[in-house]
Design a protein around this motif. Structure first.
Motif, PDB file in Angstrom:
ATOM      1  N   GLU A  12      -3.556 -38.067   2.358  1.00 57.07           N
ATOM      2  CA  GLU A  12      -2.737 -38.150   3.998  1.00 57.07           C
ATOM      3  C   GLU A  12      -2.031 -39.479   3.941  1.00 57.07           C
ATOM      4  OE1 GLU A  12      -4.344 -38.432   8.682  1.00 57.07           O
ATOM      5  OE2 GLU A  12      -5.937 -37.964   7.096  1.00 57.07           O
TER       6      GLU A  12
ATOM      7  N   ALA B 207       1.376 -38.225   2.855  1.00 54.96           N
ATOM      8  CA  ALA B 207       1.897 -37.537   3.768  1.00 54.96           C
ATOM      9  C   ALA B 207       2.692 -38.377   5.012  1.00 54.96           C
ATOM     10  CB  ALA B 207       0.963 -36.492   4.226  1.00 54.96           C
TER      11      ALA B 207
ATOM     12  N   VAL C  37       5.126 -33.103  -1.969  1.00 57.94           N
ATOM     13  CA  VAL C  37       4.682 -32.998  -0.725  1.00 57.94           C
ATOM     14  C   VAL C  37       5.716 -32.057   0.017  1.00 57.94           C
ATOM     15  CG1 VAL C  37       4.427 -34.539   1.468  1.00 57.94           C
ATOM     16  CG2 VAL C  37       4.047 -35.458  -0.993  1.00 57.94           C
TER      17      VAL C  37
ATOM     18  N   LEU D 128       6.507 -30.729   3.867  1.00 53.73           N
ATOM     19  CA  LEU D 128       6.312 -31.003   5.446  1.00 53.73           C
ATOM     20  C   LEU D 128       7.213 -30.009   6.253  1.00 53.73           C
ATOM     21  CD1 LEU D 128       6.991 -34.543   5.362  1.00 53.73           C
ATOM     22  CD2 LEU D 128       4.747 -33.799   5.164  1.00 53.73           C
TER      23      LEU D 128
ATOM     24  N   TRP E  65       1.295 -30.612   6.440  1.00 53.80           N
ATOM     25  CA  TRP E  65       1.668 -31.081   5.166  1.00 53.80           C
ATOM     26  C   TRP E  65       0.677 -30.427   4.289  1.00 53.80           C
ATOM     27  CZ3 TRP E  65      -2.378 -33.417   2.688  1.00 53.80           C
ATOM     28  CH2 TRP E  65      -3.320 -34.142   3.458  1.00 53.80           C
TER      29      TRP E  65
ATOM     30  N   ILE F  26       0.097 -31.239  -0.006  1.00 49.77           N
ATOM     31  CA  ILE F  26       0.137 -32.093  -0.973  1.00 49.77           C
ATOM     32  C   ILE F  26      -0.571 -31.486  -2.402  1.00 49.77           C
ATOM     33  CG2 ILE F  26      -0.188 -34.194  -2.151  1.00 49.77           C
ATOM     34  CD1 ILE F  26       0.163 -35.631   0.748  1.00 49.77           C
TER      35      ILE F  26
END
Length: 264
Positions: A109, A112, A168, A170, A235, A237
């Motif tokens: 996080e 992110a 990552v 988004l 997000w 990851i």
């Protein structure tokens, strides 16, 4: 006779070498290393000295190990076996010794949020319809149904970013908008509101996000309308997912008057 002398000399030399080797082992200097495969291990105190003369040796049963009486532990710590003072043993290569470095970890996080900060989403602009510019009074009228929405990119394309071995992804989406109408009232709407067009029949209220002013802003000036756009940034990851809330504000002005006053 010569053969006997040679045998006696060989016995004396072997005995002397054995005594010397034993003495060297007992008086091992600081930092002396015993090799185990391709890794060297030596005890180290917080001042860089070997604690209590003990050396982490080979895997044989006669190896010296820190005793519980000295406060140490033979159990491995996060960076390998611990010396009696709790400091990880040095992992040494020939000519250079460095303490085992801890492996740095970053929460997904955190990565992110850093990526979201680089998204540079433009704040959508609040818009009112019908616009005052199309009527001869150049203002909105008290009691007339107004349509509210925001102009801007409210459905941006997904973006990707990398942070070392982390990939990552988004995706930002608008979850709602709150309009502060400038007269002490607010309107909360789902999504980005409905866009007014000239095809809308006069006096038709917005199906999703509308407002009617109860009092004029004129002659004191226009109302300032502030739109707070709420985003949800999803997000991903390396397979780990989550959502980060995000909000932005933007303003516009709107003059509002009473038509019966202006007609007099």
């Amino acid at each position: 006779m010569r053969r006997l002398m040679r045998c006696l000399l060989a016995i004396v030399l072997a005995t002397a070498l054995g005594v010397a080797a034993a003495s060297l082992a007992e008086a091992s200097p600081k930092g002396f290393l015993k090799r185990r495969g391709s890794t060297f291990n030596a005890g180290a105190s917080s001042h860089g000295e070997r604690p209590g003369g003990a050396i982490q040796g080979s895997s044989s049963a006669s190896s010296h190990r820190p005793s519980s009486a000295s406060g140490g532990s033979s159990e491995p710590g996060p960076n390998g076996p611990l010396a009696p003072n709790g400091v990880p043993y040095l992992h040494c290569m020939i000519g250079a010794c460095q303490p085992a470095a801890p492996v740095a970890t970053v929460a997904p996080e955190t990565v992110a949020r850093a990526a979201v900060a680089r998204l540079q989403l433009a704040a959508p602009t609040p818009t009112v319809g019908p616009p005052p510019s199309i009527n001869r009074w150049k203002m909105a009228a008290v009691g007339y149904p107004l349509w509210l929405w925001v102009e801007g990119n409210t459905s941006p394309s997904p973006v990707t970013d990398t942070n070392g071995p982390l990939s990552v992804s988004l995706r930002a989406r608008v979850t709602g908008i709150t309009f502060d109408m400038g007269d002490g009232h607010t309107v909360s709407c789902t999504g980005g509101g409905s866009r007014w067009t000239r095809d809308v029949a006069a006096g038709t209220p917005s199906p999703t996000c509308g407002y009617r002013y109860r009092k004029p802003s004129l002659p004191d000036g226009p109302y300032t309308i502030t739109a707070t756009t709420r985003w949800a940034v999803d997000w991903n990851i390396n397979g780990t997912t989550g959502t980060i809330p995000y909000s932005q504000t933007a303003t516009t002005s709107l003059p509002v008057g009473e038509l019966q006053v202006l007609v007099r």
